[in-house]
Design a protein around this motif. Sequence first.
Motif, PDB file in Angstrom:
ATOM      1  N   ALA A 176       0.863  -1.180   0.000  1.00  0.00           N
ATOM      2  CA  ALA A 176       0.000   0.000   0.000  1.00  0.00           C
ATOM      3  C   ALA A 176       0.901   1.232   0.000  1.00  0.00           C
ATOM      4  N   VAL A 177       0.660   2.126  -0.945  1.00  0.00           N
ATOM      5  CA  VAL A 177       1.556   3.266  -1.129  1.00  0.00           C
ATOM      6  C   VAL A 177       0.849   4.577  -0.789  1.00  0.00           C
ATOM      7  N   ALA A 178       1.623   5.512  -0.278  1.00  0.00           N
ATOM      8  CA  ALA A 178       1.108   6.836   0.070  1.00  0.00           C
ATOM      9  C   ALA A 178       1.337   7.761  -1.113  1.00  0.00           C
ATOM     10  N   ILE A 179       0.250   8.125  -1.795  1.00  0.00           N
ATOM     11  CA  ILE A 179       0.359   8.993  -2.974  1.00  0.00           C
ATOM     12  C   ILE A 179      -0.640  10.149  -2.917  1.00  0.00           C
ATOM     13  N   GLY A 180      -1.192  10.409  -1.715  1.00  0.00           N
ATOM     14  CA  GLY A 180      -2.064  11.566  -1.575  1.00  0.00           C
ATOM     15  C   GLY A 180      -3.451  11.309  -1.037  1.00  0.00           C
ATOM     16  N   HIS A 194       0.000  11.223  -9.448  1.00  0.00           N
ATOM     17  CA  HIS A 194       0.042  10.181 -10.476  1.00  0.00           C
ATOM     18  C   HIS A 194       1.442   9.985 -11.047  1.00  0.00           C
ATOM     19  N   ASP A 195       2.251  11.020 -11.021  1.00  0.00           N
ATOM     20  CA  ASP A 195       3.634  10.852 -11.475  1.00  0.00           C
ATOM     21  C   ASP A 195       4.398   9.938 -10.518  1.00  0.00           C
ATOM     22  N   LEU A 196       4.197  10.137  -9.218  1.00  0.00           N
ATOM     23  CA  LEU A 196       4.831   9.264  -8.234  1.00  0.00           C
ATOM     24  C   LEU A 196       4.329   7.834  -8.394  1.00  0.00           C
ATOM     25  N   ALA A 201       5.136   2.134  -9.667  1.00  0.00           N
ATOM     26  CA  ALA A 201       4.766   0.962 -10.460  1.00  0.00           C
ATOM     27  C   ALA A 201       5.960   0.422 -11.238  1.00  0.00           C
ATOM     28  N   ALA A 202       6.803   1.317 -11.726  1.00  0.00           N
ATOM     29  CA  ALA A 202       7.989   0.892 -12.470  1.00  0.00           C
ATOM     30  C   ALA A 202       9.046   0.296 -11.546  1.00  0.00           C
ATOM     31  N   ALA A 203       9.075   0.743 -10.289  1.00  0.00           N
ATOM     32  CA  ALA A 203      10.137   0.331  -9.368  1.00  0.00           C
ATOM     33  C   ALA A 203       9.834  -0.971  -8.637  1.00  0.00           C
ATOM     34  N   GLY A 227      -2.669   3.846 -13.738  1.00  0.00           N
ATOM     35  CA  GLY A 227      -1.280   4.084 -13.370  1.00  0.00           C
ATOM     36  C   GLY A 227      -0.594   2.939 -12.663  1.00  0.00           C
ATOM     37  N   GLY A 228      -1.352   1.901 -12.259  1.00  0.00           N
ATOM     38  CA  GLY A 228      -0.681   0.752 -11.662  1.00  0.00           C
ATOM     39  C   GLY A 228      -1.289   0.202 -10.387  1.00  0.00           C
TER      40      GLY A 228
END
Length: 286
Positions: A176-180, A194-196, A201-203, A227-228
């Motif tokens: 679970a990621v913190a993106i806002g 969304h850029d983060l 997603a790529a990492a 976005g992933g």
Amino acid sequence: MPLARTGELITRAAQAHSAVAAFNIITLEHIEAVVTGAEAAGTPVVLQVSENAVKFRQGRLLPLARAATAAAERASVPVALHLDHVQGDDLLRQAPDAGFSSVMYDAARLPYADNLAATRAAADWAHTQGLWIEAELGEIGGKDGKPPLDAHAPGARTAPDQARAFVAETGVDALAVAIGSSHAMTTRTAALDHDLLKRLAAALPVPLVLHGSSGVPDTGLAAAVTGGIAKVNIGTALNLALTGAVRDHLAAHPEAVDARPYLRAGREAMAREVKRLIGVVEGARR
């Protein structure tokens, strides 16, 4: 049908560049509404029981878990059972016997090194039990003597390099990621980074999870899946639907004392919201 396995649902969704909606349940009406909404949408769903919900149910996990299992077994779509935001090892260890195939272990409140150690121990144990395990990582505070930054605090973000190391060292199956987004938002005003998300997603080699999705507008949710994000957690949106319907019913029927009519109205409102939100999630493709 038998209980589905969360990991299998999420893995298939990620491979199909889609996502699975996961709804937090508190009452029997929540369970029935989520299953009804998922059946109307014709799609798999995850029922989530949080540690806070267990506390509300007087510390007992089994009554809600057994009710969810019974509903899942009668459902016409795959339904999985997930134990959410577990902080205590005692509750974690109840998961397998209660029918859960997955658990979200939440040590994100701890400094990074402690979060990593606790999560790694939880993941090691969970995997011996056949459990799929999700963890959470926000950008960690603690610099200059400041306390750790909660993953859902305003401004919290997950750093891709740190997340990649965290996943590798803990062996978790999803992050679970913190993106806002933030938990318990009653307005849909959260603006996701969304850029983060694209960089995360790529990492990362594991599926990504969005918590606090009730506060994200439909367009933001769809963009997050694109976005992933492979698992979308939703809780407050159901409580808003339930509470609003109950209030409306009681305002229109001030003489009411029988709980069934207003609980029915609440259940039906939640089911409509479940179907609608699944449509948002399912309609997005990467």
